[in-house]
Design a protein around this motif. Structure first.
Motif, short mmCIF file in Angstrom:
data_model
loop_
_atom_site.label_atom_id
_atom_site.label_comp_id
_atom_site.label_asym_id
_atom_site.label_seq_id
_atom_site.Cartn_x
_atom_site.Cartn_y
_atom_site.Cartn_z
N SER A 13 -44.10 54.64 132.65
CA SER A 13 -45.48 54.19 132.50
C SER A 13 -46.24 54.99 131.44
CB SER A 13 -46.22 54.29 133.84
OG SER A 13 -45.68 53.39 134.76
N GLY A 16 -44.85 54.13 128.00
CA GLY A 16 -45.38 52.83 127.60
C GLY A 16 -46.83 52.90 127.17
N PHE A 17 -47.65 53.63 127.91
CA PHE A 17 -49.06 53.79 127.55
C PHE A 17 -49.20 54.46 126.19
CE2 PHE A 17 -52.60 56.78 127.27
CZ PHE A 17 -53.66 55.89 127.24
N ASN A 19 -47.03 54.66 123.70
CA ASN A 19 -46.50 53.85 122.60
C ASN A 19 -47.27 52.55 122.38
OD1 ASN A 19 -44.38 55.48 121.66
ND2 ASN A 19 -43.04 54.79 123.32
N GLN A 20 -47.70 51.90 123.46
CA GLN A 20 -48.27 50.56 123.34
C GLN A 20 -49.80 50.52 123.34
OE1 GLN A 20 -46.30 48.63 126.60
NE2 GLN A 20 -44.28 49.12 125.76
N VAL A 21 -50.43 51.54 123.90
CA VAL A 21 -51.89 51.53 123.99
C VAL A 21 -52.50 52.65 123.15
CG1 VAL A 21 -53.87 51.71 125.55
CG2 VAL A 21 -51.81 50.50 126.31
N PRO A 24 -51.29 53.06 118.96
CA PRO A 24 -51.83 52.06 118.03
C PRO A 24 -53.34 52.17 117.79
CG PRO A 24 -50.35 51.01 119.61
CD PRO A 24 -50.58 52.43 120.08
N GLN A 25 -54.06 52.80 118.73
CA GLN A 25 -55.50 52.94 118.57
C GLN A 25 -55.89 54.24 117.88
OE1 GLN A 25 -57.78 52.05 122.11
NE2 GLN A 25 -56.17 50.66 122.84
N ARG A 35 -47.05 59.88 119.37
CA ARG A 35 -45.64 59.47 119.23
C ARG A 35 -44.71 60.62 119.59
NH1 ARG A 35 -47.88 57.11 114.75
NH2 ARG A 35 -47.00 58.67 113.34
N ALA A 38 -44.67 60.86 123.36
CA ALA A 38 -43.87 59.78 123.94
C ALA A 38 -42.38 60.06 123.75
CB ALA A 38 -44.24 58.44 123.30
#
Length: 120
Positions: A13, A16-17, A19-21, A24-25, A35, A38
């Protein structure tokens, strides 16, 4: 009955947070550090999943190489190193090379699973 998520689920979890949330912001150094974080957590996740099997296999390989079923992995590793240093175990010994190749491949699968040398 409430069951807490497993360590693996928690790590997944957070990875994922990041890398995906989060990443990118973010931009610049903050994105880079997200990164890196992660990737570090993914390494811990692989370590937890693969280390027990890798260590069990390494112990079995060293035990067979040295004909010593009683010693721990750490002791066997020390014995192999000592025998290589003393010349009692030749560096070109096919059994030694196969053992070290398999143990190194297992370690690389944990540390760097995308390493191109893992895929012949």
């Amino acid at each position: 009955m409430h069951e807490a998520p497993s360590s693996e689920e928690l790590l997944g979890s957070v990875i994922g947070f990041l890398n995906q949330v989060a990443a990118p912001q973010l931009s610049g150094q903050a994105a880079f550090h997200a990164r890196v974080a992660a990737n570090a957590l993914a390494l811990v996740e692989r370590e937890m999943a693969q280390r027990p099997t890798a260590d069990t296999r390494a112990r079995a390989l060293f035990a067979a190489l040295l004909n010593d079923e009683a010693s721990t992995l750490e002791a066997l590793n020390g014995q192999v190193c000592a025998q290589i240093r003393s010349g009692d175990l030749a560096c070109d010994n096919p059994s030694l090379l196969a053992t070290l190749r398999e143990i190194t491949s297992a370690q690389l699968a944990i540390d760097q699973p995308s390493y191109s040398g893992l895929n012949p």
